[in-house]
Scaffold this active site. Structure first.
Site, mmCIF file in Angstrom:
data_model
loop_
_atom_site.group_PDB
_atom_site.id
_atom_site.type_symbol
_atom_site.label_atom_id
_atom_site.label_comp_id
_atom_site.label_asym_id
_atom_site.label_seq_id
_atom_site.Cartn_x
_atom_site.Cartn_y
_atom_site.Cartn_z
ATOM 1 C CE LYS A 196 73.435 33.815 34.575
ATOM 2 N NZ LYS A 196 73.991 32.597 35.178
ATOM 3 C CE LYS A 249 69.598 32.631 34.811
ATOM 4 N NZ LYS A 249 70.662 31.838 35.289
HETATM 5 C C1 PBG Z 1 75.006 30.363 37.857
HETATM 6 C C2 PBG Z 1 73.557 30.498 37.577
HETATM 7 C C3 PBG Z 1 72.685 31.434 38.121
HETATM 8 C C4 PBG Z 1 71.406 31.110 37.677
HETATM 9 C C5 PBG Z 1 71.536 30.007 36.830
HETATM 10 N N1 PBG Z 1 72.876 29.651 36.761
HETATM 11 C C6 PBG Z 1 72.943 32.522 39.090
HETATM 12 C C7 PBG Z 1 73.911 33.580 38.737
HETATM 13 O O1 PBG Z 1 74.325 33.749 37.585
HETATM 14 O O2 PBG Z 1 74.314 34.268 39.668
HETATM 15 C C8 PBG Z 1 70.150 31.821 38.073
HETATM 16 C C9 PBG Z 1 68.880 31.023 38.005
HETATM 17 C C10 PBG Z 1 67.728 31.616 38.741
HETATM 18 O O3 PBG Z 1 67.816 32.689 39.371
HETATM 19 O O4 PBG Z 1 66.675 30.971 38.714
HETATM 20 N N2 PBG Z 1 75.896 30.495 36.852
#
Ligand code: PBG
Length: 324
Positions: A196, A249
């Site tokens: 991520k 992601k």
């Molecule tokens: C939080 C989380 C996020 C997303 C999924 N889980 C945001 C972040 O890490 O700030 C993003 C999902 C999206 O933008 O569609 N842990």
């Protein structure tokens, strides 16, 4: 011209192109993220995600019935709780009657065959908007992993099928696996957000949940966009620690990473087409600059071509409705 090979022969008609297509997108590929908010009868369109809503639990249940009727088999839950429930310990994340726990119970009761996955991270519950516990301006790893483990067990208690840790703390997959097993939840799976990245494309999501970090950014835990070998390291660790599915992601800007992960992964690989990717397509389509349906289909197919076994996307229902 005297050509032996004429690749265009295989592109001659729609039927032929269908016949030789290497990849396809189907409703079976999708994980549908859902935003659950407090209250009753609440349905609020997210300003930066046109056509996407956050809903109270009662309307979420109705919506998931619709998703299931359209062939969508899996949801990924996020909750929005009021500011007074947020702190720096994640206490509300562990509340057995918290919104997430109630949502899991309600969905498993109303639509038991739909696979319920839950976000495991502290940001929706954190007064700082960070995914972990903050001490002296830092997001501390090991104390955070302890809370995430309890959070996962609490979701399992409520009946979740898969937990999806999205926090990027080190060692959390192994700890969560051990915690679940110890509590007797051997059959609860883990979808790990393994690679991520710290990304600007989460902007609309943070609007939706009002979860933007209050100070700094998430670069000390989410990955640096400059790296791809590091993603393989994260994936290998997560599989060794017990992840059942690994995820990359965001999606489109990281298809190279997805493709590399697919080459080495022994477990299914998911891609997340995140909120900002959805917003870009919607915004360009609203201007008449791209055709929305074509842009949606082409981007989803790109994930499959790059190696995604599953796709978390906000377009699931729209896809299902046009392909029926
Ligand atoms: C939080 C989380 C996020 C997303 C999924 N889980 C945001 C972040 O890490 O700030 C993003 C999902 C999206 O933008 O569609 N842990």
């Amino acid at each position: 011209m005297n050509l032996i090979e004429r690749p265009r022969r295989l592109r001659k008609s729609g039927f032929l192109r269908e016949l030789v297509a290497e990849h396809r997108v189907t409703v079976n590929d999708f994980i549908t993220p859902l935003f659950v908010t407090e209250g009753k009868g609440v349905s609020i369109e997210i300003a930066s995600m046109p056509g996407y809503y956050k809903r109270s639990l009662d309307l979420t249940v109705d919506h998931v019935k619709l998703l299931r009727d359209c062939g969508l088999k899996c949801v990924l839950l996020f909750v929005q709780v009021s500011d007074d429930l947020k702190d720096n310990s994640g206490a509300e994340a562990l509340n057995p009657s918290g919104l997430m726990q109630e949502a899991i119970r309600a969905l498993k009761l109303a639509v038991p065959d739909v696979i319920v996955m839950t976000d495991v991270a502290l940001d929706p519950f954190s007064s700082y908007g960070h995914d972990g516990i903050v001490q002296d301006g830092e997001i501390v790893n090991d104390p955070t992993v302890d809370v995430l483990t309890s959070m996962a067990v609490s979701h399992a208690d409520a009946g979740v099928d898969f937990v999806a840790p999205s926090d990027m703390m080190d060692g959390r997959i192994g700890a969560i696996r051990a915690g679940l097993d110890l509590a007797g939840f051997q059959d609860v799976g883990i979808l790990s957000y393994s690679a991520k990245y710290a990304s600007c494309f989460y902007g609309p999501f943070r609007d939706a949940l009002d979860s933007a970090p209050g100070f700094g950014d998430k670069r000390t835990y989410q990955m640096d966009s400059a790296n791809s070998r590091e993603a393989l390291r994260e994936v290998v660790l997560d599989i060794e620690e017990g992840a059942d599915i690994v995820m990359v992601k965001p999606g489109l800007p990281y298809l190279d990473v997805l493709s590399k992960v697919k080459e080495i992964s022994t477990v299914p690989v998911a891609a997340y087409q995140v909120s900002g990717e959805y917003a870009m397509i919607k915004a360009a389509a609203a201007q008449g600059w791209v055709n929305e349906e074509a842009a949606m289909l082409e981007s989803l197919l790109g994930f499959k071509r790059a190696g995604a076994d599953l796709i978390a996307t906000y377009f699931g229902l729209e896809f299902a409705q046009i392909s029926h």
